[in-house]
Design a protein around this motif. Structure first.
Motif, short mmCIF file in Angstrom:
data_model
loop_
_atom_site.label_atom_id
_atom_site.label_comp_id
_atom_site.label_asym_id
_atom_site.label_seq_id
_atom_site.Cartn_x
_atom_site.Cartn_y
_atom_site.Cartn_z
N GLN A 129 0.84 -1.21 0.00
CA GLN A 129 0.00 0.00 0.00
C GLN A 129 0.87 1.26 0.00
OE1 GLN A 129 -3.21 0.37 -0.42
NE2 GLN A 129 -4.04 -1.66 -0.01
N ALA A 183 1.10 3.92 -3.11
CA ALA A 183 0.80 5.34 -2.88
C ALA A 183 1.96 6.23 -3.32
CB ALA A 183 0.49 5.56 -1.39
N VAL A 235 -6.06 -1.42 6.03
CA VAL A 235 -4.67 -1.00 5.92
C VAL A 235 -4.11 -0.79 7.33
CG1 VAL A 235 -3.15 0.83 5.05
CG2 VAL A 235 -5.05 0.03 3.65
N VAL A 293 -0.60 3.89 7.69
CA VAL A 293 -1.41 5.07 7.40
C VAL A 293 -0.78 6.30 8.04
CG1 VAL A 293 -3.63 6.21 7.87
CG2 VAL A 293 -3.59 3.82 7.11
N MET A 320 2.50 7.36 6.35
CA MET A 320 2.29 8.00 5.04
C MET A 320 1.66 9.39 5.19
SD MET A 320 3.72 6.06 2.89
CE MET A 320 3.13 6.65 1.29
N ASP A 349 -2.39 10.28 1.93
CA ASP A 349 -3.46 9.67 2.72
C ASP A 349 -3.87 8.33 2.10
OD1 ASP A 349 -5.69 9.02 4.21
OD2 ASP A 349 -6.70 10.95 3.91
N ILE A 350 -3.61 7.23 2.82
CA ILE A 350 -4.01 5.91 2.33
C ILE A 350 -5.13 5.32 3.19
CG2 ILE A 350 -1.81 5.42 1.19
CD1 ILE A 350 -1.06 3.62 3.60
N GLU A 361 -7.81 3.33 1.28
CA GLU A 361 -7.40 2.17 0.50
C GLU A 361 -7.93 0.90 1.16
OE1 GLU A 361 -6.08 2.50 -2.44
OE2 GLU A 361 -5.94 4.65 -2.16
#
Length: 138
Positions: free
Chosen positions: A21, A25, A48, A53, A56, A62-63, A66
């Protein structure tokens, strides 16, 4: 068959909740749309990794929205480059595809302090990948 001429990269790890992830990203952000990006997992998690998170978000990415996705044969077939991150032999192999295995520590169960160095390693590898796939800078 897609008419998209951008190179397609698939990141694969077991849970599709951390490493893959973060890599997806970064590649999405840093390639500015010049590369088609996907990620998947052989045994996707429910969400996730919160530490991934947070790490990141520190980078302005911003994940949170996801969702871990199951690895499919179709996803591998559609990719030009398949980058595995500890998924072992679960990734199908097709002739003519470029495969790389990035040996990265699994961030599962770790706090953000332990995830930051993994994140930074992923960023360096993604930057090198972009330089290879888009040598003219898009």
């Amino acid at each position: 068959m897609s008419t998209d001429t951008r190179p397609a990269v698939l990141f694969v790890c077991v849970h599709n909740a951390g490493r893959s992830q973060m890599a997806a990203a970064y590649l999405t952000r840093l390639s500015a749309g010049g590369i088609e990006v996907r990620s998947a997992g052989s045994e996707p998690a429910d969400q996730v990794n919160p530490a991934a998170v947070e790490a990141m978000l520190e980078e302005g990415i911003d994940i949170r929205r996801e969702t871990p996705t199951i690895l499919t044969t179709e996803a591998v077939k559609d990719a030009d480059v398949v980058i595995t991150m500890g998924c072992g032999d679960t990734c199908p192999i097709f002739p003519g595809k470029r495969y790389e295995d990035w040996e990265l520590e699994d961030p599962a169960g770790k706090g953000v302090d332990a995830v930051r160095p993994i994140r930074d390693d992923i960023k360096r590898r993604v930057e090198a990948l972009i330089a290879e796939l888009l040598p003219t800078g898009n």
